[in-house]
Design an enzyme around this catalytic site. Structure first.
Site, mmCIF file in Angstrom:
data_model
loop_
_atom_site.group_PDB
_atom_site.id
_atom_site.type_symbol
_atom_site.label_atom_id
_atom_site.label_comp_id
_atom_site.label_asym_id
_atom_site.label_seq_id
_atom_site.Cartn_x
_atom_site.Cartn_y
_atom_site.Cartn_z
ATOM 1 N N ASN A 129 72.018 -2.372 -34.335
ATOM 2 C CA ASN A 129 70.867 -2.622 -35.216
ATOM 3 C C ASN A 129 70.857 -4.037 -35.795
ATOM 4 O O ASN A 129 69.834 -4.702 -35.823
ATOM 5 C CB ASN A 129 70.831 -1.596 -36.350
ATOM 6 C CG ASN A 129 69.655 -1.836 -37.274
ATOM 7 O OD1 ASN A 129 68.509 -1.806 -36.845
ATOM 8 N ND2 ASN A 129 69.923 -2.135 -38.532
ATOM 9 N N GLU A 171 68.691 6.060 -42.983
ATOM 10 C CA GLU A 171 68.308 5.622 -41.626
ATOM 11 C C GLU A 171 67.444 6.680 -40.940
ATOM 12 O O GLU A 171 66.484 6.356 -40.252
ATOM 13 C CB GLU A 171 69.546 5.345 -40.760
ATOM 14 C CG GLU A 171 70.533 4.367 -41.351
ATOM 15 C CD GLU A 171 69.922 3.050 -41.729
ATOM 16 O OE1 GLU A 171 68.943 2.607 -41.095
ATOM 17 O OE2 GLU A 171 70.417 2.445 -42.698
ATOM 18 N N TRP A 200 60.181 -4.599 -34.844
ATOM 19 C CA TRP A 200 59.730 -5.943 -34.435
ATOM 20 C C TRP A 200 58.795 -6.540 -35.471
ATOM 21 O O TRP A 200 58.900 -7.717 -35.813
ATOM 22 C CB TRP A 200 59.070 -5.902 -33.052
ATOM 23 C CG TRP A 200 60.115 -6.075 -31.981
ATOM 24 C CD1 TRP A 200 60.755 -5.092 -31.307
ATOM 25 C CD2 TRP A 200 60.666 -7.319 -31.523
ATOM 26 N NE1 TRP A 200 61.680 -5.642 -30.443
ATOM 27 C CE2 TRP A 200 61.640 -7.007 -30.554
ATOM 28 C CE3 TRP A 200 60.442 -8.652 -31.837
ATOM 29 C CZ2 TRP A 200 62.389 -7.987 -29.895
ATOM 30 C CZ3 TRP A 200 61.182 -9.639 -31.188
ATOM 31 C CH2 TRP A 200 62.143 -9.298 -30.228
ATOM 32 N N TRP A 224 64.130 6.209 -42.315
ATOM 33 C CA TRP A 224 63.420 5.069 -41.702
ATOM 34 C C TRP A 224 62.724 5.522 -40.419
ATOM 35 O O TRP A 224 61.605 5.129 -40.117
ATOM 36 C CB TRP A 224 64.399 3.932 -41.352
ATOM 37 C CG TRP A 224 64.586 2.928 -42.438
ATOM 38 C CD1 TRP A 224 65.701 2.769 -43.222
ATOM 39 C CD2 TRP A 224 63.655 1.913 -42.878
ATOM 40 N NE1 TRP A 224 65.512 1.734 -44.107
ATOM 41 C CE2 TRP A 224 64.264 1.191 -43.919
ATOM 42 C CE3 TRP A 224 62.357 1.562 -42.500
ATOM 43 C CZ2 TRP A 224 63.643 0.132 -44.573
ATOM 44 C CZ3 TRP A 224 61.731 0.505 -43.151
ATOM 45 C CH2 TRP A 224 62.363 -0.189 -44.175
ATOM 46 N N TRP A 233 50.925 -18.435 -31.623
ATOM 47 C CA TRP A 233 52.270 -18.261 -31.058
ATOM 48 C C TRP A 233 52.582 -19.281 -29.959
ATOM 49 O O TRP A 233 51.674 -19.766 -29.276
ATOM 50 C CB TRP A 233 52.412 -16.861 -30.440
ATOM 51 C CG TRP A 233 52.240 -15.717 -31.388
ATOM 52 C CD1 TRP A 233 51.178 -14.857 -31.452
ATOM 53 C CD2 TRP A 233 53.154 -15.274 -32.407
ATOM 54 N NE1 TRP A 233 51.373 -13.908 -32.434
ATOM 55 C CE2 TRP A 233 52.580 -14.144 -33.034
ATOM 56 C CE3 TRP A 233 54.406 -15.723 -32.842
ATOM 57 C CZ2 TRP A 233 53.203 -13.462 -34.072
ATOM 58 C CZ3 TRP A 233 55.032 -15.042 -33.875
ATOM 59 C CH2 TRP A 233 54.429 -13.922 -34.478
HETATM 60 C C1 LIG Z 1 63.565 -4.993 -33.520
HETATM 61 C C2 LIG Z 1 64.056 -3.573 -33.639
HETATM 62 C C3 LIG Z 1 63.724 -2.642 -32.658
HETATM 63 C C4 LIG Z 1 64.153 -1.311 -32.768
HETATM 64 N N1 LIG Z 1 63.803 -0.413 -31.781
HETATM 65 C C5 LIG Z 1 64.186 0.879 -31.891
HETATM 66 C C6 LIG Z 1 63.806 1.829 -30.907
HETATM 67 O O1 LIG Z 1 63.080 1.536 -29.956
HETATM 68 N N2 LIG Z 1 64.273 3.103 -31.034
HETATM 69 C C7 LIG Z 1 65.063 3.479 -32.093
HETATM 70 O O2 LIG Z 1 65.461 4.652 -32.153
HETATM 71 N N3 LIG Z 1 65.404 2.608 -33.048
HETATM 72 C C8 LIG Z 1 65.000 1.324 -32.991
HETATM 73 N N4 LIG Z 1 65.379 0.433 -33.955
HETATM 74 C C9 LIG Z 1 66.140 0.919 -35.123
HETATM 75 C C10 LIG Z 1 67.672 0.843 -35.001
HETATM 76 O O3 LIG Z 1 68.059 -0.411 -34.557
HETATM 77 C C11 LIG Z 1 68.260 1.902 -34.072
HETATM 78 O O4 LIG Z 1 67.740 3.158 -34.395
HETATM 79 C C12 LIG Z 1 69.777 1.974 -34.218
HETATM 80 O O5 LIG Z 1 70.340 0.723 -33.892
HETATM 81 C C13 LIG Z 1 70.341 3.051 -33.326
HETATM 82 O O6 LIG Z 1 71.734 3.044 -33.407
HETATM 83 P P1 LIG Z 1 72.531 4.267 -34.014
HETATM 84 O O7 LIG Z 1 72.109 5.511 -33.329
HETATM 85 O O8 LIG Z 1 73.970 3.903 -33.981
HETATM 86 O O9 LIG Z 1 71.990 4.289 -35.490
HETATM 87 P P2 LIG Z 1 72.590 4.795 -36.872
HETATM 88 O O10 LIG Z 1 72.786 3.599 -37.712
HETATM 89 O O11 LIG Z 1 73.744 5.693 -36.704
HETATM 90 O O12 LIG Z 1 71.362 5.603 -37.476
HETATM 91 C C14 LIG Z 1 71.130 6.983 -37.174
HETATM 92 C C15 LIG Z 1 69.758 7.181 -36.586
HETATM 93 O O13 LIG Z 1 68.752 6.802 -37.516
HETATM 94 C C16 LIG Z 1 67.653 6.223 -36.827
HETATM 95 N N5 LIG Z 1 67.518 4.839 -37.294
HETATM 96 C C17 LIG Z 1 68.503 4.012 -37.712
HETATM 97 N N6 LIG Z 1 67.995 2.836 -38.128
HETATM 98 C C18 LIG Z 1 66.665 2.921 -37.964
HETATM 99 C C19 LIG Z 1 65.582 2.023 -38.202
HETATM 100 N N7 LIG Z 1 65.772 0.808 -38.735
HETATM 101 N N8 LIG Z 1 64.345 2.413 -37.860
HETATM 102 C C20 LIG Z 1 64.121 3.636 -37.355
HETATM 103 N N9 LIG Z 1 65.102 4.528 -37.107
HETATM 104 C C21 LIG Z 1 66.351 4.179 -37.407
HETATM 105 C C22 LIG Z 1 67.977 6.277 -35.354
HETATM 106 O O14 LIG Z 1 67.412 7.449 -34.824
HETATM 107 C C23 LIG Z 1 69.491 6.339 -35.367
HETATM 108 O O15 LIG Z 1 70.027 6.931 -34.215
HETATM 109 C C24 LIG Z 1 64.942 -0.910 -33.880
HETATM 110 C C25 LIG Z 1 65.276 -1.862 -34.858
HETATM 111 C C26 LIG Z 1 64.840 -3.173 -34.743
HETATM 112 C C27 LIG Z 1 65.216 -4.162 -35.811
#
Ligand SMILES: Cc1cc2nc3c(=O)[nH]c(=O)nc-3n(C[C@H](O)[C@H](O)[C@H](O)COP(=O)(O)OP(=O)(O)OC[C@H]3O[C@@H](n4cnc5c(N)ncnc54)[C@H](O)[C@@H]3O)c2cc1C
Length: 490
Positions: A356, A289, A397, A292, A321
């Site tokens: 997420n 993650e 997105w 990512w 759209w």
């Molecule tokens: C439509 C959409 C929009 C999103 N917008 C954002 C956003 O604006 N900002 C954001 O930080 N994340 C975004 N994400 C990614 C992800 O949803 C969040 O990072 C995550 O839900 C944060 O929760 P957590 O800290 O518990 O993550 P955890 O699951 O604990 O992951 C640890 C860290 O990894 C990073 N991370 C995790 N998943 C992703 C991912 N898919 N993409 C990029 N980084 C990731 C984040 O920094 C997160 O805090 C988006 C995902 C989707 C599908």
């Protein structure tokens, strides 16, 4: 003694996404030089122009953290100088007024930030001041991870392999901040800045006073205590990190770290998060993650147009759209009649965060079931997410809308009913955020209501669309877009 000796500051540290005083590349770089240092933060009106909610949670979060850091710095003889205005003008002006030798700021990969930083670098250069930009917000610099032929990756899996191969120990080593006696005298700095016509924000240890001066009001951030980031990381690393693979998709469970707002603004350093993972799980799904996050930052760096345009050229300007404002408004209010979608949107509105799995479901629903332009969804999330990060948000997105790099194929359309059943089987998440459904039978949460109920319950609306029909329509629209693209290209 001349006042010059007191206020003379050699290095100005411009804080942006790194609001902490430990494990800090810019502070460490400044402290490695001779002379005193001075941290600065600007509430940049170019950025605030996009924050039209007077009670934006993120500004309270920032003001509280800045006040806290200033309280801690006061004990060490320092202070973060706070300004309100255009950072592109203020930073070079104060650097010149204070006669510093260098400005140091963590590298920011967003296109608008890069343009601002290029302008700042030029202006500083005119004054003979260096501008240094160590990478702090990412573990591995975005430029380093490339394919054999030097081009950037567009697919996550080979990128993540190369990311691991390119990783150096120094990338995640702590950037130690030894700052005893190294801060320029705040009173002298303040006097010099007043003379130069650049007033500081007053009462820098009081969050409410800071907010008032930038004309925002306190928002409810009880759930986002500024001191909680490290506690969350420690708790997560001590237990749930090892079960992340199994637990991460269940929206009612605390299966993910919830660190994202703390990482976004750098209250917790990305290196300490990575070190905690190495120590606990070595490598593994949670580390993916973090990669990512780096992948999307890299994509935005090499393909800045992907913030606003479809990454896949086949869909650029070819998708017709649904432009209905009424449909979009129902989505944004959490009243689509799809409980899992509405619970997710209401979670966002209520807490400033969304799980997420819920982000994936809602983004897919908006862009496929409602066939509404993903940019409208991206903008909606940008207004509300505490962790809003352009690279990850646009990336997420576009992934869901099937227009992005390494995206879900367009014919893969999540069934929101099945997603709810699978990842919120007992309905705890839905019931938590949709009070109207608190006493509804489980079936109502996870299945389209029978025809006699289709008009909707008393307080909760009927589903806006029939999922199966909406899916077929979206797939047909994507096929049409591909046809438009192929004929346009001939
Ligand atoms: C439509 C959409 C929009 C999103 N917008 C954002 C956003 O604006 N900002 C954001 O930080 N994340 C975004 N994400 C990614 C992800 O949803 C969040 O990072 C995550 O839900 C944060 O929760 P957590 O800290 O518990 O993550 P955890 O699951 O604990 O992951 C640890 C860290 O990894 C990073 N991370 C995790 N998943 C992703 C991912 N898919 N993409 C990029 N980084 C990731 C984040 O920094 C997160 O805090 C988006 C995902 C989707 C599908």
């Amino acid at each position: 003694m001349s006042s010059l000796a007191n206020y003379q500051c050699r290095s100005l540290v411009w804080l942006r996404r790194d609001l902490r005083l430990h494990d800090h590349r810019a502070l460490a770089a400044a402290l490695a030089q001779r002379g005193t240092i001075c941290p600065v933060f600007v509430f940049d009106t170019d950025i605030l122009a996009r924050f039209d909610n007077p009670r934006d949670r993120r500004l309270t979060f920032l003001a509280e953290q800045l006040a806290e850091l200033n309280r801690r710095l006061a004990a060490r003889g320092g202070r973060i100088l706070l300004f309100h205005g255009r950072a592109a003008e203020i930073v070079p002006r104060i650097a010149a007024a204070l006669g510093v030798e260098r400005v140091i700021a963590g590298r920011d990969y967003e296109p608008a930030s890069q343009a601002r930083d290029a302008a700042v670098a030029k202006e500083l250069n005119n004054h003979g001041i260096d501008f240094e930009q160590p990478v702090d917000h990412l573990i591995v610099p975005a430029e380093r991870v490339r394919k054999g032929d030097g081009t950037p990756y567009k697919v996550y899996t080979p990128y993540s392999k190369q990311w691991r191969a390119a990783l150096l120990e120094t990338d995640y080593a702590e950037a130690v901040v030894k700052d005893d006696g190294r801060y320029a005298d705040p009173a002298d700095l303040s006097r010099e800045l007043n003379k130069a016509g650049q007033p500081l924000l007053q009462s820098p240890t009081d969050a409410d006073a800071i907010l008032k001066q930038i004309v925002y009001q306190r928002a409810d951030t009880a759930m986002w205590d500024i001191r909680r980031g490290h506690e969350l990381l420690a708790d997560f690393a001590a237990g749930r990190m090892a079960q992340y693979r199994e637990e991460r998709d269940f929206m009612a469970r605390p299966g993910t770290s919830r660190l994202s707002p703390y990482l976004r603004f750098g209250f917790v350093s990305i290196r300490e998060a990575f070190r905690a993972a190495r120590k606990t799980i070595g490598d593994g799904v949670w580390v993916n993650e973090l990669i990512w996050r780096e992948f999307y930052a890299m994509i935005l760096h090499f393909f800045p147009e992907s913030a606003t345009e479809e990454f896949n050229p086949k869909y650029r300007g070819t998708l017709d759209w649904n432009r209905s404002d009424a449909d979009f408004a129902r989505f944004c209010e959490g009243r689509t009649g799809f409980p899992i979608v509405d619970a997710a949107v209401r979670e966002l509105l209520e807490t400033g965060w969304m799980h997420n799995r819920a982000r994936m479901i809602t983004a897919c629903f908006l862009s496929k079931d409602l066939f509404i332009d993903w940019r409208r969804g991206e903008e909606f999330f940008a207004q509300h997410l505490m962790d809003y990060e352009l690279a990850s948000n646009a990336g997420g997105w576009q992934w869901a809308a099937s227009t992005g790099t390494d995206a879900a194929p367009y014919f893969r359309v999540f069934n929101p009913w099945l997603q709810g059943k699978k990842f919120d089987g007992a309905g705890a998440y839905i019931r938590r955020f949709i009070p109207e459904l608190r006493n509804a039978p489980l079936q109502r949460l996870h299945e389209p209501p029978p025809d006699d109920l289709f008009a909707g319950d008393a307080d909760y609306p009927a589903p806006m669309v029939d999922h199966r029909q909406a899916k077929e329509k979206a797939i047909a629209e994507f096929k049409k877009a591909e046809e438009r693209f192929s004929t346009r290209d001939q």
